[in-house]
Scaffold this active site. Structure first.
Site: not given
Ligand SMILES: [Zn+2]
Length: 376
Positions: A333, A188, A336, A280, A361
């Site tokens: 996230c 990143d 999850c 990226e 980051d």
């Molecule tokens: Zn999460």
């Protein structure tokens, strides 16, 4: 298996006053030829719907040299002028292939001063380089040796805004690929730190996976900001203004040089340690006008980082994956997969509803890695 690649080696050199005169004139002539050929091509393209080839531009150049007002083009080596036409040809090829915008004129102020000499326009003998129409070999500071038995194919002479002269020598080099590495990593681009990796690498990153800006950069930036303020106070067209502008250019050059050294070391380590590297695509940023100094420097080093990773990955048999720039790397996230509604720039740490605590980051770098592995 070792492979042969073309590689440019860049050195500083110190021209004598006479030697400095020749490339300075060549820079101007090459720019003029480029612009004039662009004008011709544009006229043919828009008025007659006709494409002009390199050969036709080259024939036109021969005609220009015969006219009285452009006879001075004969006074410099013809090779850099031909090379300017080749660059124009490449710019048009990129335009027609929809890879680039329509070529634009080279301005006196904004264009990098450089002239390219191919094999017929220089000699390389006993480790010394002599350019056509330039008396005596160049006084080059050989900061490292050229590869053994190297035969330079192109020599590019340039001068930067700080008034420093460089010679870039293209030659064949033998690269030995590295043994396959087990690691995969996502990177990143940071503002507070230079880069953040998806996992810490001892000796390269801190415990979290962050890589700091090069040493002395804060001091260098302060010096640059001071020089810029001093320049803003000077009267237009004055001698002091010219001096202040040179100080600014020096400060810029110092930052860029240190960054480049730092990035070379980092990219070599990253490529050495990892079989797959994911970054990226940040090209969109270049289109956004931004006046922040930190931002500008970080954008410039990102471009450099990407190109270093591209060629080093190719050299050493590694894979570089570039993920789409619209990928929501910061808002997602990595534990999850929930996307947060908003993630303001000032939020450095956050906790997801699933309970995972994230460094902004590091989380982004992990997401970039996952996206790259999925896309591959
Ligand atoms: Zn999460």
């Amino acid at each position: 298996m070792a492979r042969t690649v073309k590689r440019a080696f860049k050195f500083r050199f110190y021209p004598t006053p006479e030697q400095a005169e020749e490339p300075a004139r060549t820079f101007g002539c090459a720019r003029l030829v480029y612009n004039k050929a662009l004008e011709d091509r544009t006229r043919a393209y828009t008025l007659e719907g006709r494409k002009v080839s390199y050969v036709q531009s080259s024939a036109a150049l021969t005609e220009w040299k015969r006219t009285e007002e452009l006879a001075f083009l004969n006074e410099v080596s013809s090779v850099p002028l031909q090379q300017a036409l080749r660059h124009l040809q490449a710019a048009f090829a990129n335009f027609f292939a929809k890879r680039a915008k329509y070529p634009t004129f080279k301005s006196r102020k904004k264009t990098r001063l450089s002239a390219e000499y191919t094999r017929s326009a220089f000699t390389y003998r006993d480790g010394r380089i002599t350019l056509a129409k330039m008396g005596g070999p160049l006084n080059i500071v050989w900061s490292r040796p050229l590869p053994e038995g190297a035969e330079p194919s192109t020599v590019t002479v340039s001068k930067d805004a700080a008034g420093r002269w460089f010679v870039s020598i293209l030659c064949q080099d033998t690269i030995r690929p590295l043994d396959p590495a087990g690691g995969v990593v996502g990177i990143d681009a940071g503002i507070t730190s230079l880069l953040t990796l998806s996992r810490p690498i001892p000796g390269l990153t801190d415990a979290a996976g962050k890589i700091a800006n090069p040493r002395h950069e804060r001091a260098d930036r302060r010096r640059l900001a001071r020089a810029q303020r001093a320049l803003a106070r000077k009267d237009k067209g004055s001698n002091n203004r010219a001096k202040a502008r040179l100080t600014v250019a020096w400060a810029h050059a110092r930052i860029a040089d240190r960054r480049r050294d730092h990035l070379h070391k980092l990219t070599t380590s990253i490529v050495r340690e990892n079989q797959t590297v994911v970054i990226e695509d940040l090209t969109v940023r270049n289109m956004v006008r931004n006046h922040s100094l930190a931002r500008a420097i970080s954008d410039a080093s990102w471009r450099e980082l990407r190109s270093m990773l591209e060629y080093k990955a190719a050299w050493y048999g590694r894979e570089l994956v570039v993920v789409d720039r619209w990928f929501p790397s910061s808002k997602l996230c990595s534990a999850c997969g929930t996307i947060q509604r908003s993630m303001p720039l000032n939020v450095r740490d956050w906790v997801c509803a699933c309970g995972a605590a994230h460094d902004r980051d590091v989380n982004a770098a992990r997401n970039i890695l996952a996206a790259g592995l999925a896309e591959r």
